[in-house]
Design a protein around this motif. Structure first.
Motif, PDB file in Angstrom:
ATOM      1  N   PRO A  49       0.827  -1.212   0.000  1.00 55.47           N
ATOM      2  CA  PRO A  49       0.000   0.000   0.000  1.00 55.47           C
ATOM      3  C   PRO A  49       0.863   1.265   0.000  1.00 55.47           C
ATOM      4  N   PRO A  50       0.294   2.389  -0.434  1.00 52.16           N
ATOM      5  CA  PRO A  50       1.078   3.637  -0.528  1.00 52.16           C
ATOM      6  C   PRO A  50       1.690   4.052   0.814  1.00 52.16           C
ATOM      7  N   GLU A  51       1.020   3.736   1.913  1.00 42.41           N
ATOM      8  CA  GLU A  51       1.567   4.086   3.231  1.00 42.41           C
ATOM      9  C   GLU A  51       2.930   3.426   3.449  1.00 42.41           C
ATOM     10  N   PHE A  52       3.086   2.207   2.925  1.00 40.11           N
ATOM     11  CA  PHE A  52       4.376   1.526   3.066  1.00 40.11           C
ATOM     12  C   PHE A  52       5.457   2.290   2.329  1.00 40.11           C
ATOM     13  N   LYS A  53       5.160   2.604   1.085  1.00 39.58           N
ATOM     14  CA  LYS A  53       6.114   3.307   0.230  1.00 39.58           C
ATOM     15  C   LYS A  53       6.531   4.630   0.880  1.00 39.58           C
ATOM     16  N   LYS A  54       5.557   5.327   1.412  1.00 40.67           N
ATOM     17  CA  LYS A  54       5.824   6.619   2.039  1.00 40.67           C
ATOM     18  C   LYS A  54       6.736   6.441   3.254  1.00 40.67           C
ATOM     19  N   ALA A  55       6.410   5.476   4.097  1.00 42.09           N
ATOM     20  CA  ALA A  55       7.218   5.244   5.300  1.00 42.09           C
ATOM     21  C   ALA A  55       8.634   4.823   4.924  1.00 42.09           C
ATOM     22  N   LEU A  56       8.744   3.972   3.912  1.00 39.45           N
ATOM     23  CA  LEU A  56      10.068   3.509   3.484  1.00 39.45           C
ATOM     24  C   LEU A  56      10.918   4.672   2.982  1.00 39.45           C
ATOM     25  N   GLN A  57      10.297   5.526   2.166  1.00 39.89           N
ATOM     26  CA  GLN A  57      11.063   6.655   1.619  1.00 39.89           C
ATOM     27  C   GLN A  57      11.467   7.624   2.718  1.00 39.89           C
TER      28      GLN A  57
ATOM     29  N   ASN B  43      29.231  -3.645  17.328  1.00 37.56           N
ATOM     30  CA  ASN B  43      28.159  -2.937  16.640  1.00 37.56           C
ATOM     31  C   ASN B  43      28.729  -1.642  16.083  1.00 37.56           C
ATOM     32  N   PRO B  44      29.078  -1.623  14.803  1.00 41.84           N
ATOM     33  CA  PRO B  44      29.844  -0.515  14.230  1.00 41.84           C
ATOM     34  C   PRO B  44      29.264   0.866  14.514  1.00 41.84           C
ATOM     35  N   SER B  45      30.107   1.763  14.997  1.00 43.63           N
ATOM     36  CA  SER B  45      29.686   3.147  15.212  1.00 43.63           C
ATOM     37  C   SER B  45      29.843   3.958  13.939  1.00 43.63           C
ATOM     38  N   VAL B  46      30.775   3.540  13.091  1.00 46.67           N
ATOM     39  CA  VAL B  46      31.002   4.271  11.846  1.00 46.67           C
ATOM     40  C   VAL B  46      29.765   4.077  10.962  1.00 46.67           C
ATOM     41  N   ASN B  47      29.225   5.180  10.450  1.00 45.84           N
ATOM     42  CA  ASN B  47      28.011   5.074   9.648  1.00 45.84           C
ATOM     43  C   ASN B  47      28.268   4.386   8.305  1.00 45.84           C
ATOM     44  N   PRO B  48      27.214   3.800   7.725  1.00 42.99           N
ATOM     45  CA  PRO B  48      27.370   3.231   6.381  1.00 42.99           C
ATOM     46  C   PRO B  48      27.897   4.302   5.426  1.00 42.99           C
ATOM     47  N   PRO B  49      28.656   3.927   4.424  1.00 43.10           N
ATOM     48  CA  PRO B  49      29.222   4.907   3.495  1.00 43.10           C
ATOM     49  C   PRO B  49      28.121   5.606   2.688  1.00 43.10           C
ATOM     50  N   PRO B  50      28.412   6.784   2.149  1.00 44.76           N
ATOM     51  CA  PRO B  50      27.396   7.545   1.396  1.00 44.76           C
ATOM     52  C   PRO B  50      26.840   6.768   0.199  1.00 44.76           C
ATOM     53  N   GLU B  51      27.643   5.896  -0.387  1.00 45.74           N
ATOM     54  CA  GLU B  51      27.155   5.106  -1.530  1.00 45.74           C
ATOM     55  C   GLU B  51      25.969   4.228  -1.114  1.00 45.74           C
ATOM     56  N   PHE B  52      26.012   3.745   0.125  1.00 40.87           N
ATOM     57  CA  PHE B  52      24.897   2.922   0.616  1.00 40.87           C
ATOM     58  C   PHE B  52      23.623   3.745   0.685  1.00 40.87           C
ATOM     59  N   LYS B  53      23.748   4.902   1.329  1.00 39.56           N
ATOM     60  CA  LYS B  53      22.600   5.795   1.492  1.00 39.56           C
ATOM     61  C   LYS B  53      21.994   6.145   0.136  1.00 39.56           C
ATOM     62  N   LYS B  54      22.864   6.446  -0.802  1.00 37.98           N
ATOM     63  CA  LYS B  54      22.405   6.827  -2.138  1.00 37.98           C
ATOM     64  C   LYS B  54      21.642   5.674  -2.799  1.00 37.98           C
ATOM     65  N   ALA B  55      22.227   4.482  -2.727  1.00 36.20           N
ATOM     66  CA  ALA B  55      21.579   3.308  -3.346  1.00 36.20           C
ATOM     67  C   ALA B  55      20.245   3.010  -2.658  1.00 36.20           C
ATOM     68  N   LEU B  56      20.208   3.122  -1.336  1.00 35.23           N
ATOM     69  CA  LEU B  56      18.972   2.843  -0.597  1.00 35.23           C
ATOM     70  C   LEU B  56      17.872   3.821  -1.000  1.00 35.23           C
ATOM     71  N   GLN B  58      17.638   5.595  -3.736  1.00 34.49           N
ATOM     72  CA  GLN B  58      17.251   5.385  -5.136  1.00 34.49           C
ATOM     73  C   GLN B  58      16.268   4.211  -5.245  1.00 34.49           C
ATOM     74  N   ILE B  59      16.606   3.121  -4.589  1.00 30.15           N
ATOM     75  CA  ILE B  59      15.763   1.924  -4.665  1.00 30.15           C
ATOM     76  C   ILE B  59      14.409   2.161  -3.993  1.00 30.15           C
ATOM     77  N   SER B  60      14.407   2.951  -2.929  1.00 30.99           N
ATOM     78  CA  SER B  60      13.152   3.238  -2.234  1.00 30.99           C
ATOM     79  C   SER B  60      12.199   4.059  -3.100  1.00 30.99           C
ATOM     80  N   ARG B  61      12.762   4.820  -4.030  1.00 37.53           N
ATOM     81  CA  ARG B  61      11.922   5.651  -4.892  1.00 37.53           C
ATOM     82  C   ARG B  61      11.379   4.882  -6.089  1.00 37.53           C
ATOM     83  N   GLU B  62      12.063   3.807  -6.476  1.00 35.52           N
ATOM     84  CA  GLU B  62      11.637   3.045  -7.652  1.00 35.52           C
ATOM     85  C   GLU B  62      10.242   2.482  -7.459  1.00 35.52           C
TER      86      GLU B  62
END
Lengths: 393, 393
Positions: A49-57, B43-56, B58-62
């Motif tokens: 559902p759209p709510e999922f997509k919104k929360a994920l983004q 439990n790593p304190s160093v944050n995930p690299p920026p490439e991870f954030k970018k890929a995440l 991007q995929i969340s918007r698809e």
């Protein structure tokens, strides 16, 4: 032989469902996806559902430290609180975050529960037809599975269950709405089952646990209600996931909820949390825990499945197939027009229609159609369903 | 007793690491997080690299259909191809997607491997000090663990391993860079181990498998190289995750890679894929599979860990602590100033410094400091480390 003796045996008798799914993938490469009617796997076609997509983004944009790291093995407290708050009124019992463990889907939850409750040789009693992977989960915990048939209409046969329970029985596992039949076990059945388990627990001097696997709870039709096992039976747990209600099967996010009145609950919770870690899950995936905490109660549009069910039922009934209308879930479990359900499934497969024989659910003579597919797949498959029916009958 | 007899026993002897982590959470509530020096968990304190954030993001918007649903139990083909393409030159062997299975972290991978390879009573030989959760994983598959001590500098004691192998040995499991010592087993050790396993496999007429758990492979210091076990030993598998190198421990994404030359590889792969499903993992989380496929070879900034290591080593050496400098990972494993490592860890805890006793890694008299924490935590803990040292010595 490289693998263990047991694994060697299991590989050959592996899941019918997955076999049909993999054969379907091959057919799709040969004939094009639009020419294959794949009803093999309970893999929701309806998008989240759209709510999922919104929360994920939203969560993906947040820049918080450590949010992809380990948390307590039981899951984020906020997520467990959110799940408990949703379940509390639904089951009418005082569930708190401390009674909920976030798991790697319902399959993960069941593996954890069996591992914690079963001593070697203990029995898990399961009404059939049922999802046959349960057998593996029980075996992983060195337990034995005992199948008990339901009535012809797939309702619980309480006499058969009463007969089957012995001093070895540790768990009764039910799945309602049921895969593969779509049957919802009604209130009288759950009450009756609960009374039997009370009596038998006293008779044998040890608790028999009632585990209810409920991933399809929110997908029901025609006003059917799914009774709460947590409400009626003390030594009970409920297992569920967001695989079906949010179409997130691949994300492996689910939970188990334990009745607050369960005997020795502290030790049981400690065992469940320990094994959620040591079976290798460690914890449910962090990101999805944060997403589902925000959208409790949201589900896919059940009307979509209702429409698909109606198209399918109408089409098959017109051809002459016999079946009970499902109360819930997204499966239809018709009678095979010929005695041999495997032969009939092969006949359908020749028409590029992929279903699963009832033999794969402990119920020969029937076959399962997972109708969580595009409407067009249902409509365009009718010709093949008719040809196979005419050929067989 | 509600839980099984075995679980009852295990609850009480549960992980030191998690116990200190949970006690740390309580201390943080009492004293404020900034006043607690938590070196308990990797439990790593160093944050995930920026490439991870970018890929995440991007995929969340698809907006693709079905991307959160089930896929083949081994994982997405694109992800397996991407991992294989990265590993191929690293190990110098012809790895393909068909040799890779995406798993619920390295813990998931190890549980699957043990379940598939071990018959009841088979032994898994593990050099100590080591991560003690391995014991649970072996037990889950009804196997037995046999620990073999390393040399004083934590390098492999090949004579001891040769002596310990018997007709029961099915697997030798190594972890390099090592948790808790940071030691990387050098090329000569891996070659020597491989030769021993070849000879012993012939002697006993059955294959002994070498499993290498390598989640810290990318976190190494001072030009140290981690030798490939896949390259030197035929019946080998490598297990890894993105928990440490991308700081994604909570997301449960990892893989196993099987040597293409492994005996009976088809049956072994079929068994591994079957048990990746039936142990309840079903498949590695879908979204993270898609993310990591895009960022193979990307790691957190190892310089961050190098700096933390140097601050810690310099500080502790000045006080008088004795330790070997780690080759890799983010752990320091100093000698306890007093004989009783548990007492010393308790003494540190009084100063709100949380570490894990060496007893929790099969190596009493030492203790583990996980330095994957903020620099300030290291710097501000030095006073407490000094007080405990003076008190103890």
């Amino acid at each position: 032989m490289a693998v263990s003796k047991k694994v060697h045996g299991f590989i050959s008798q592996s899941s019918w469902i997955r076999r049909m799914f993999e054969e379907g993938n091959i057919l799709k490469k040969q004939h094009g996806a639009q020419n294959v009617f794949d009803f093999s796997l309970g893999n929701p076609s309806v998008n989240p559902p759209p709510e999922f997509k919104k929360a994920l983004q939203q969560i993906s944009r947040e820049d918080l430290s450590g949010v992809h790291g380990y948390m307590s093995n039981a899951g984020y407290l906020e997520t467990r609180e959110s799940v408990a708050a949703f379940l509390r009124p639904l089951h009418g019992i005082p569930l708190g975050a401390e009674h909920v463990i976030m798991t790697c889907g319902a399959a993960g939850a069941l593996n954890v529960i069996f591992k914690v409750l079963l001593d070697p040789g203990d029995e898990v009693l399961i009404p059939t037809p049922c999802f046959m992977e349960y057998r593996f989960y029980v075996d992983n915990a060195n337990g034995n599975t005992l199948f008990v048939q339901t009535h012809d209409d797939f309702s619980l046969d309480l006499s058969a269950i009463r007969e089957a329970i012995s001093e070895k029985t540790k768990i009764v596992l039910i799945n309602s709405p049921n895969n593969p039949t779509g049957r919802v076990y009604d209130n009288a059945s759950i009450q009756g089952l609960s009374e039997i388990l009370d009596v038998k627990s006293r008779t044998y001097g040890r608790n028999i646990y009632l585990i209810s696997d409920e991933p399809y709870r929110d997908i029901v039709y025609d006003g059917v209600e799914v009774p709460s096992t947590l409400k009626v039976y003390r030594n009970s747990m409920t297992v569920s996931s967001y695989s079906k209600t949010l179409s997130l099967a691949g994300e492996r996010i689910g939970y188990l909820a334990v009745n607050p009145a369960l005997s020795h609950i502290d030790e049981v919770m400690a065992g469940l949390i320990l094994y959620n870690r040591t079976l290798g899950f460690v914890n449910a995936p962090a990101l999805m825990q944060r997403v589902i905490a925000k959208i409790q109660g949201v589900t896919v549009d059940v009307d979509e499945y209702r429409r698909k069910k109606d198209i399918l039922c109408h089409g098959l009934a017109s051809i002459g197939y016999e079946f009970s209308k499902p109360d819930g879930a997204f499966y239809l479990f018709p009678k095979s027009p010929i005695h041999d359900d495997i032969a009939f499934v092969r006949a359908l497969q020749k028409r590029r229609i992929l279903t699963v024989p009832g033999s794969g659910f402990g119920w020969p003579g029937y076959f399962r159609i997972a109708f969580c597919v595009d409407d067009a797949t249902i409509v365009n498959s009718m010709k093949g369903f008719e040809e196979a029916f005419r050929e067989g009958s």
